[in-house]
Design an enzyme around this catalytic site. Structure first.
Site, PDB file in Angstrom:
ATOM      1  N   ARG A  68     -18.124  12.493  20.174  1.00 35.89           N
ATOM      2  CA  ARG A  68     -17.938  11.275  19.594  1.00 35.89           C
ATOM      3  C   ARG A  68     -18.890  10.772  18.458  1.00 35.89           C
ATOM      4  NH1 ARG A  68     -15.572   7.144  21.662  1.00 35.89           N
ATOM      5  NH2 ARG A  68     -15.321   7.460  24.859  1.00 35.89           N
ATOM      6  N   ASP A 125      -8.822   4.284  20.700  1.00 41.57           N
ATOM      7  CA  ASP A 125      -9.604   3.425  21.597  1.00 41.57           C
ATOM      8  C   ASP A 125      -9.767   3.988  22.457  1.00 41.57           C
ATOM      9  OD1 ASP A 125     -11.335   1.646  22.207  1.00 41.57           O
ATOM     10  OD2 ASP A 125      -9.265  -0.043  23.251  1.00 41.57           O
ATOM     11  N   CYS A 169     -23.149  -8.676  27.880  1.00 41.62           N
ATOM     12  CA  CYS A 169     -21.660  -9.160  27.217  1.00 41.62           C
ATOM     13  C   CYS A 169     -21.028  -9.528  27.790  1.00 41.62           C
ATOM     14  CB  CYS A 169     -21.061  -7.703  26.017  1.00 41.62           C
ATOM     15  SG  CYS A 169     -19.908  -8.581  24.957  1.00 41.62           S
TER      16      CYS A 169
END
EC number: 1.17.99.6
Length: 380
Positions: free
Chosen positions: A60, A136, A216
């Protein structure tokens, strides 16, 4: 299409023809700070149980870490701007709230098909070019790359904000060996606005531009397995899959017309304001049937009903007592535990009676803990 136009211009026209609302180009090394921020975020443990973020963190960190031959990144966005207010059901306790992006078809499938279509066009128009498409689920930092490509900027809620589409863009990326002319990077324009920070029901933003996933609601209702921590249950309200609050209050949304959104993301009528009683009645087969082709299917029936039970416990609805109590016998411990909590909130006398009858025979330690956390004498 005029062939005397630069390749980048023709590519953007093709992207628009395919259905992308935004398209930009960045050099493969255009977001050098993204890897450092990712490592800091992971070191803080803010990713919670998303261990896949750790496992491929090295991929990433930069496009070249995933594919050394990449020279340019084509960032693309599709609008899913809602036609109605995502916060409209906040006080409709017997109805559930599903995040806007999950009310229609699975965006992964839709966007990947369109990315592949554009990728095929690229290799035809630029013979010898290699391409890879990502959406994604791949180890790609879509948001920093989209900012570098000029699609917008990462707002204080950490999602991309666009001057034309607000906070409502699905992102995808095409990596290519082509050395394309890059676009100017997006410039942040959040200013002193803190609407997204103050809107968060669970205080998931320790600071602007930083998200603690463990707090979250989107993480808790989608990624988190097992019981939802007690400290967040009341704040979840009737949100059963994701949370739109920080996105929905963004002032830039006034420029995001619902008519611009791709038809592929049109909401299914039965998911815009579903009744909790109906959702609580779904067994595994019915869950799979109802959510075939939906991103919701991936969390499985257990987590889904767990979420619905938390919403039921927050509803103050006597009509939900019976469907909640019926789930005290569910084979999934995460469902039984959530049913215990919901019943304790809806009917104190029924809870006390059920506790007396069931606690001794409960074989799961987590569910026994749920029964034990609430003193029936105090709630009777």
């Amino acid at each position: 299409m005029r062939q005397d136009k630069p390749f980048e211009a023709r590519m953007k026209l093709k992207a628009a023809e395919i259905g992308f609302a935004a398209c930009g180009v960045a050099r493969a090394d255009a977001a050098p700070a993204a890897g450092r921020r990712l490592r800091e975020w992971l070191a803080d443990g803010a990713h919670g149980s998303m261990l896949w973020m750790e496992a491929r963190a090295h991929h990433r960190e930069s496009p070249a870490a995933l594919w050394p031959e990449v020279r340019s990144v084509i960032a693309l966005g599709m609008s899913y701007a809602p036609a109605t207010d995502p916060l409209a059901l906040a006080d409709a306790g017997e109805h559930a709230r599903i995040s806007v992006y999950a009310q229609g078809g699975d965006y992964h499938d839709v966007i990947k098909r369109r990315l592949k279509e554009l990728a095929r066009w690229i290799v035809v128009e630029a013979p010898g070019a290699d391409v890879k498409v990502f959406v994604d689920t791949a180890p790609v930092m879509e948001k920093p790359l989209a900012e570098a490509a000029g699609l917008g900027w990462q707002g204080k809620h950490t999602n991309l904000v666009s001057r034309s589409h607000g906070s409502w863009l699905f992102l995808g990326a095409i990596y290519t060996t082509l050395a394309l002319d890059p676009d100017a990077a997006g410039q942040g324009s959040c200013g002193s606005c803190d609407a997204c920070q103050t809107a968060c029901p669970t205080d998931a933003f320790p600071a602007p531009y930083r998200l603690d996933a463990r707090r979250c609601i989107s993480y808790l209702t989608i990624e988190h397995k097992g019981p939802i921590p007690h400290e967040f249950r009341a704040a979840i309200g009737n949100r059963i899959y994701g949370c739109d609050d920080c996105l929905a209050v963004c002032p830039w949304n006034k420029f995001a017309a619902a008519a611009q959104a791709n038809r592929a993301f049109a909401p299914r009528a039965e998911l815009t304001a579903p009744e909790l009683a109906d959702l609580l009645a779904l067994d595994d087969a019915a869950f799979r049937e109802v959510f075939a082709g939906s991103p919701i299917k991936r969390i499985g029936r257990g987590r889904w009903v767990r979420n619905c039970l938390i919403a039921a416990g927050n509803s103050d609805s006597a009509a939900l007592v019976a469907p909640v109590a019926a789930l005290l016998d569910d084979p999934a411990p995460e469902v039984r535990g959530a049913a215990v909590w919901a019943l304790s909130r809806l009917d104190r006398l029924r809870f006390a009676a059920e506790r007396a009858a069931r606690l001794a025979g409960e074989g799961d330690a987590g569910v026994r803990a749920e029964w034990s956390l609430t003193d029936p004498a105090a709630t009777a």
